[in-house]
Design an enzyme around this catalytic site. Sequence first.
Site, PDB file in Angstrom:
ATOM      1  N   GLU A 224      48.687  32.935  61.421  1.00 44.99           N
ATOM      2  CA  GLU A 224      48.079  31.929  60.542  1.00 44.99           C
ATOM      3  C   GLU A 224      46.912  31.224  61.239  1.00 44.99           C
ATOM      4  O   GLU A 224      45.931  30.861  60.603  1.00 44.99           O
ATOM      5  CB  GLU A 224      49.115  30.922  60.048  1.00 44.99           C
ATOM      6  CG  GLU A 224      49.772  30.121  61.153  1.00 44.99           C
ATOM      7  CD  GLU A 224      50.782  29.082  60.637  1.00 44.99           C
ATOM      8  OE1 GLU A 224      50.890  28.873  59.424  1.00 44.99           O
ATOM      9  OE2 GLU A 224      51.468  28.484  61.482  1.00 44.99           O
TER      10      GLU A 224
ATOM     11  N   HIS B  14      61.566  31.566  50.023  1.00 41.31           N
ATOM     12  CA  HIS B  14      60.834  30.658  50.905  1.00 41.31           C
ATOM     13  C   HIS B  14      61.285  29.232  50.662  1.00 41.31           C
ATOM     14  O   HIS B  14      61.305  28.782  49.520  1.00 41.31           O
ATOM     15  CB  HIS B  14      59.318  30.779  50.655  1.00 41.31           C
ATOM     16  CG  HIS B  14      58.502  29.935  51.593  1.00 41.31           C
ATOM     17  ND1 HIS B  14      57.464  29.154  51.178  1.00 41.31           N
ATOM     18  CD2 HIS B  14      58.599  29.751  52.932  1.00 41.31           C
ATOM     19  CE1 HIS B  14      56.932  28.532  52.235  1.00 41.31           C
ATOM     20  NE2 HIS B  14      57.609  28.873  53.311  1.00 41.31           N
ATOM     21  N   HIS B  15      61.687  28.553  51.715  1.00 41.93           N
ATOM     22  CA  HIS B  15      62.028  27.132  51.646  1.00 41.93           C
ATOM     23  C   HIS B  15      61.137  26.359  52.603  1.00 41.93           C
ATOM     24  O   HIS B  15      61.517  26.127  53.746  1.00 41.93           O
ATOM     25  CB  HIS B  15      63.487  26.889  52.074  1.00 41.93           C
ATOM     26  CG  HIS B  15      64.512  27.438  51.125  1.00 41.93           C
ATOM     27  ND1 HIS B  15      65.837  27.601  51.483  1.00 41.93           N
ATOM     28  CD2 HIS B  15      64.416  27.849  49.833  1.00 41.93           C
ATOM     29  CE1 HIS B  15      66.512  28.088  50.441  1.00 41.93           C
ATOM     30  NE2 HIS B  15      65.673  28.259  49.436  1.00 41.93           N
ATOM     31  N   GLU B  16      59.957  25.983  52.166  1.00 45.64           N
ATOM     32  CA  GLU B  16      59.187  25.016  52.951  1.00 45.64           C
ATOM     33  C   GLU B  16      59.820  23.666  52.659  1.00 45.64           C
ATOM     34  O   GLU B  16      59.967  23.298  51.494  1.00 45.64           O
ATOM     35  CB  GLU B  16      57.713  25.043  52.543  1.00 45.64           C
ATOM     36  CG  GLU B  16      56.856  23.978  53.221  1.00 45.64           C
ATOM     37  CD  GLU B  16      56.899  24.037  54.743  1.00 45.64           C
ATOM     38  OE1 GLU B  16      56.359  25.003  55.302  1.00 45.64           O
ATOM     39  OE2 GLU B  16      57.507  23.141  55.368  1.00 45.64           O
TER      40      GLU B  16
ATOM     41  N   PRO C  74      52.284  13.514  70.319  1.00 41.39           N
ATOM     42  CA  PRO C  74      52.936  13.019  71.525  1.00 41.39           C
ATOM     43  C   PRO C  74      54.154  12.177  71.190  1.00 41.39           C
ATOM     44  O   PRO C  74      54.419  11.886  70.035  1.00 41.39           O
ATOM     45  CB  PRO C  74      51.849  12.191  72.198  1.00 41.39           C
ATOM     46  CG  PRO C  74      50.948  11.782  71.109  1.00 41.39           C
ATOM     47  CD  PRO C  74      51.024  12.823  70.057  1.00 41.39           C
TER      48      PRO C  74
ATOM     49  N   GLU D   2      59.328  31.282  64.129  1.00 41.37           N
ATOM     50  CA  GLU D   2      57.900  31.250  64.458  1.00 41.37           C
ATOM     51  C   GLU D   2      57.786  30.519  65.801  1.00 41.37           C
ATOM     52  O   GLU D   2      57.741  31.154  66.840  1.00 41.37           O
ATOM     53  CB  GLU D   2      57.116  30.535  63.361  1.00 41.37           C
ATOM     54  CG  GLU D   2      55.625  30.491  63.616  1.00 41.37           C
ATOM     55  CD  GLU D   2      54.935  29.514  62.681  1.00 41.37           C
ATOM     56  OE1 GLU D   2      55.432  28.396  62.501  1.00 41.37           O
ATOM     57  OE2 GLU D   2      53.866  29.866  62.157  1.00 41.37           O
TER      58      GLU D   2
ATOM     59  N   GLU E  38      52.839  24.908  68.606  1.00 40.01           N
ATOM     60  CA  GLU E  38      51.764  25.768  68.116  1.00 40.01           C
ATOM     61  C   GLU E  38      50.458  25.473  68.850  1.00 40.01           C
ATOM     62  O   GLU E  38      49.464  25.067  68.260  1.00 40.01           O
ATOM     63  CB  GLU E  38      51.638  25.605  66.598  1.00 40.01           C
ATOM     64  CG  GLU E  38      52.935  26.023  65.894  1.00 40.01           C
ATOM     65  CD  GLU E  38      52.872  25.961  64.377  1.00 40.01           C
ATOM     66  OE1 GLU E  38      51.846  25.529  63.830  1.00 40.01           O
ATOM     67  OE2 GLU E  38      53.866  26.338  63.739  1.00 40.01           O
TER      68      GLU E  38
ATOM     69  N   HIS F  90      60.434  28.600  60.574  1.00 39.99           N
ATOM     70  CA  HIS F  90      59.109  28.231  61.081  1.00 39.99           C
ATOM     71  C   HIS F  90      59.101  26.751  61.464  1.00 39.99           C
ATOM     72  O   HIS F  90      59.800  25.950  60.859  1.00 39.99           O
ATOM     73  CB  HIS F  90      58.037  28.508  60.020  1.00 39.99           C
ATOM     74  CG  HIS F  90      57.622  29.938  59.984  1.00 39.99           C
ATOM     75  ND1 HIS F  90      56.307  30.344  59.944  1.00 39.99           N
ATOM     76  CD2 HIS F  90      58.358  31.076  60.019  1.00 39.99           C
ATOM     77  CE1 HIS F  90      56.251  31.665  59.939  1.00 39.99           C
ATOM     78  NE2 HIS F  90      57.480  32.136  59.973  1.00 39.99           N
ATOM     79  N   GLU F  91      58.299  26.442  62.479  1.00 37.98           N
ATOM     80  CA  GLU F  91      58.158  25.064  63.005  1.00 37.98           C
ATOM     81  C   GLU F  91      59.470  24.480  63.526  1.00 37.98           C
ATOM     82  O   GLU F  91      59.648  23.256  63.552  1.00 37.98           O
ATOM     83  CB  GLU F  91      57.553  24.103  61.961  1.00 37.98           C
ATOM     84  CG  GLU F  91      56.142  24.428  61.571  1.00 37.98           C
ATOM     85  CD  GLU F  91      56.087  25.391  60.398  1.00 37.98           C
ATOM     86  OE1 GLU F  91      56.992  25.381  59.562  1.00 37.98           O
ATOM     87  OE2 GLU F  91      55.117  26.166  60.342  1.00 37.98           O
TER      88      GLU F  91
END
Length: 699
Positions: free
Chosen positions: A508, A413-415, A192, A502, A170, A483-484
């Site tokens: 966002e 949604h599953h964060e 990093p 994503e 991102e 996402h991520e």
Amino acid sequence: MKKLILSTLVFSSAAVVSAQELTSPDNNLKLTFMLDSNGVPAYTLTYKDKTVVKPGRMGFIIKDGISLADGFEMTECDYDSVDTVWNTVWGQSSTVRDNHKEMFVSLTRKDNGLKMGIRFRLFNDGLGFRYEFPVQPSLRHFTIENEVTQFVLTGDHKAFWIPADYDTNEFQTTTSKLSEVFELSKGVIKNPPATNEPLPYPAVQTPLMLKSDDGLYINIHEAALIDFPGMHLNLDDENFVLSSHLTPDRNGDRGHIQTGSVSPWRTIVVSDDARDILASNLILNLNEPSKIEDTSWIKPIKYVGVWWEYFTGQGSTWAYSDEKDIVIGVTDYNKVKPNGHHGANTEHVKEYIDFAAEHGFDAVLVEGWNQGWEDNQAYLKEKIYSFTTPYPDFDVEYLSDYAAKKGVKIIMHHETTSSVIDYERQLHDAFKFMNKYGYEAVKTGYVGSIIPRSEHHDGQWMVNHYNYVAETAAKYHIMVDSHEAVRPTGLYRTYPNWLAQESARGTEYDSFNGNNPDHHTILPFTRLMGGPMDYTPGIFEGDLSVYGPNKAKLSTTLAKQLALYITMYSPFQMAADLKENYMKYPDAFQFIKDVAVDWDATYVLEAEPGDYITMARKERGADRWFVGAITDENARTATVSFDFLPKGKTYTATIYADGKNAHWLDNPKEYRIYTKKVTSKDKIEIPLACSGGAAISIE
Ligand code: NOJ
Ligand code: CA
């Protein structure tokens, strides 16, 4: 920090002992595979007699100190060719032509007999090659120390790059010469490698877009990333050599391989016309056909959601309560004090369902419906969320029935906040819960670092996790938007239920520190090469100070937000803004209501990475076409020639364009809408504002 010069392993062009050639079906591309007198394998590629990559080494160093990168002789060389057309379940076109020439070389080490194969596929738009590890008595499994693969460029190309990072993609994209990457990447790296120090040499992520001084557009990425770590690229910025930098695991190893398997494909898409890069199906063609036999339940989705209100600074929260000492599975939420501004409450979700039904959206995404959001930033606990227990004010049964009556789906949604072990433990129950309440799609999320494994987002362990979730979801007839996750590599061909990811900076970021005005002209040449992006376009109110303390500002005009529905391809497409903003601009909103999310054909009309894109698409199964044109920070005139339309018919085009004085910075919402009769012979010019755009619907 001092720059480390990467020692360039040598292939001796002067001592070539064998050379095999392969030519693309149209003869424009020529690949040569060579072995030098030390048995070092290398390849080179030309396009219309211009060098794309000079001889670059191939192979692996495996533990402990075993080389699969020299000492080889060629023991077999086979050729094949394919020219077929296959049907997509959904996509930018209903059919895809796979036309390639193949060469397979089998290599055997002269000293110890170890074998490795390399399979090359040459298409008219580029090259893919992968390594094959045959089952052999003396090599049952091994650990990769390093992949040697090089992409030896001809010079200091212009690059559209984000810095290497094992845990996030991102970033803002930087456009610079390769020789400038090291200086410019200082201070940008967020997560990093394990040392917590930026890499001591310039390294970038793929898909990497390059433009050479002699006019070649070169895109480097990978296809079919399965049971392997994601690849970054080290840059030797004195010799312009890129080399594979596999994401290490927690112990610094770069892949655990059992023989009888293959590596992902390393891909080079190339042309002298930037439009061909966007039109390429090379990565898709290198992925295996769908593993899902019955795909009738898989459908593209246009959706709205309880989402943007969490980012705009109006106080709406994912969490139900402000109390922090909540323990999932122990705390009784009925005894917890609600904070009074929980977003996913039954009444509010109902309003979204009504809105979706009224305006023809397929679904409503609801974030913040489940228990556990109170302490989700702590990243300390292994069990953070329950994926089967709604908050007390979210009546899952009632809402499912209500949505069904209105003909709308709710998106789950599953964060996970990267509590991946616990997510896998809950996965089957979570999917059963979705089946029970009629949810057909899930947005997953991997914010933070991987608990409790300390693996990297782009490492082999997590790659296997994302693929496992997509495969398991398919068994439950569930579609996935992750996402991520590691950036995509075309696996949506194999798992067409994996609608989108994503894996780059989406909308966002417009609510935090922003996206650059040229962002949208770069993403299709970089991140989207691997697959659709859940970018979440459609923000009409771009000045977030209207909501309160949030001072962020969108970097596009309103008309450009409309164009993104065409230029930012996704079969999972959101209308991300608040309902009330759409109601303020119902005429512009009409385009979002009309626009299709699945296509029979795509036409790239104009394109230059970092500058502009104009595209037309034909709706799947309907005689409707849509056009999107966007520009970077510079105003320009887009030229749309309608020769993609069937001949001899007149159509009505509705054009949504920037107003005369529109400008992304101080006048983003000035637009004009007009209609025009068009035929396939027409060509129109549309002025685009600075970071502006235009959208057209044609019936
Ligand atoms: C980051 C995702 O990109 C965003 O869409 C989501 O709302 C938050 N995580 C919370 O899960
Ligand atoms: Ca994100």
